[in-house]
Design an enzyme around this catalytic site. Structure first.
Site: not given
Ligand code: DX5
Ligand code: ZN
Length: 228
Positions: A8, A31, A33, A35, A64, A66, A135, A173
Site C-alpha cells: 500500500s 495498492h 488508497d 480517501m 481501494h 474509501m 478490512m 487489508d
Molecule cells: C487503511 C488502508 C490500508 C493501509 C494499510 O484504511 O486501506 O490499505 O494502507 O496500512 P497497514 O498495512 O500499515 O495497516
Molecule cells: Zn487499502
C-alpha cells in the site's frame, strides 16, 4: 493460486511515488488508497495521481476507494488506468450495476466490507465480483493494529467461495505484517495488502518476498486449500 502481495503506497513517500513504486517491483499489484475525508476521516489522492502513477509503473494498480458516492466515481478510476477497482459496500447505492460497469470498462471489480459489515447479505452478489476485500482495521489510516476478530468473517467468506465454486480473490487489508499474515492465510485470504510492513522495512522488495513466502507456507498447511 499463489499468494499475492499488494504493497500500500499509503505508507510510501507521496513526493516520490514513481520511485516508491519501483522499490517494490516484484509485487503483484500496487495498492492505492483513495480517501475523500467523508467516507473516512482522512484525505489522500484522486484520479490525476492514479493516472500519473499508471504511467510511471508497470505494476498493475489495485485502487481501494474509501469514498462516498462510489457509483459515480469508481468508473473514472478504470479510465485512469487501474487494473482493479474496489468500492465499499457501505458507499455503493447499486453494487451489482457498479461491479458490472467496472468489468465492462475492462478492470477487475471488487467490493470491500468495513469491520462491522457482515458478508452474509452479499452471498448472492459474489459471482458479480472478481475480489472481495475484508478490512482488518477500521479504514482510514495505515499502521493500525490488526483486528483478530475479523478472522471468523474471513473463514466464512472462504466457505462461501468454496460452496459456490467461485474464482473470487479474497483480500485482507489493515495491520497485515510478518506477525499476522499467516493467520490471514490460514483463515482463507489469498491477496494481502501491506503498507507499513513493506514501506517501513529497510528493503521493501525483500519484505514483499518474505511476506509472500510466509503466506504461501501458511496456505499450504490450511484446510481450505487442501482440495485446490
Ligand atoms: C487503511 C488502508 C490500508 C493501509 C494499510 O484504511 O486501506 O490499505 O494502507 O496500512 P497497514 O498495512 O500499515 O495497516
Ligand atoms: Zn487499502
Amino acid at each position: 493460486m499463489a499468494a499475492q502481495i499488494n504493497p500500500s503506497i499509503l505508507s510510501a513517500d507521496f513526493a516520490r511515488l514513481a520511485e516508491e513504486a519501483r522499490a517494490v517491483e516484484g509485487a503483484d499489484w500496487l495498492h492505492v488508497d483513495v480517501m475523500d475525508n467523508h467516507f473516512v476521516p482522512n484525505l489522500t489522492l484522486g484520479v490525476p495521481v492514479v493516472e500519473a502513477l499508471a504511467r510511471a509503473t508497470d505494476t498493475p494498480l489495485d485502487c481501494h476507494l474509501m469514498i462516498e458516492d462510489a457509483d459515480r466515481w469508481a468508473p473514472q478510476y478504470v479510465e485512469a488506468g487501474a487494473g482493479s477497482v474496489t468500492f465499499h459496500a457501505e458507499a455503493a447505492a447499486a453494487p451489482v450495476r457498479l461491479a458490472r460497469e467496472i468489468r465492462a470498462k475492462g478492470a477487475r471489480a471488487s467490493m470491500a466490507l468495513k469491520p462491522a459489515t457482515p458478508i452474509e447479505p452479499y452471498e448472492d452478489l459474489l459471482p458479480e465480483l472478481d475480489m472481495l476485500l475484508i478490512m482488518t482495521v477500521e479504514p482510514g489510516f495505515g499502521g493500525q493494529a490488526f483486528l483478530d476478530i475479523m478472522l471468523p468473517k474471513i473463514r466464512r467468506t472462504r466457505e462461501l467461495i468454496g460452496k459456490h465454486g467461485l474464482e473470487l480473490w479474497l483480500q485482507v487489508d489493515g495491520g497485515v505484517s510478518a506477525s499476522t499474515i499467516e493467520r490471514c492465510a490460514e483463515a482463507g485470504a489469498d491477496v494481502f495488502v501491506a503498507g507499513s510492513a513493506v514501506y517501513g522495512a529497510a528493503d521493501p522488495a525483500q519484505a514483499v518476498r518474505a511476506l509472500r513466502t510466509q503466506a504461501e507456507e501458511a496456505t499450504a498447511q490450511a484446510a481450505w486449500a487442501c482440495d485446490h
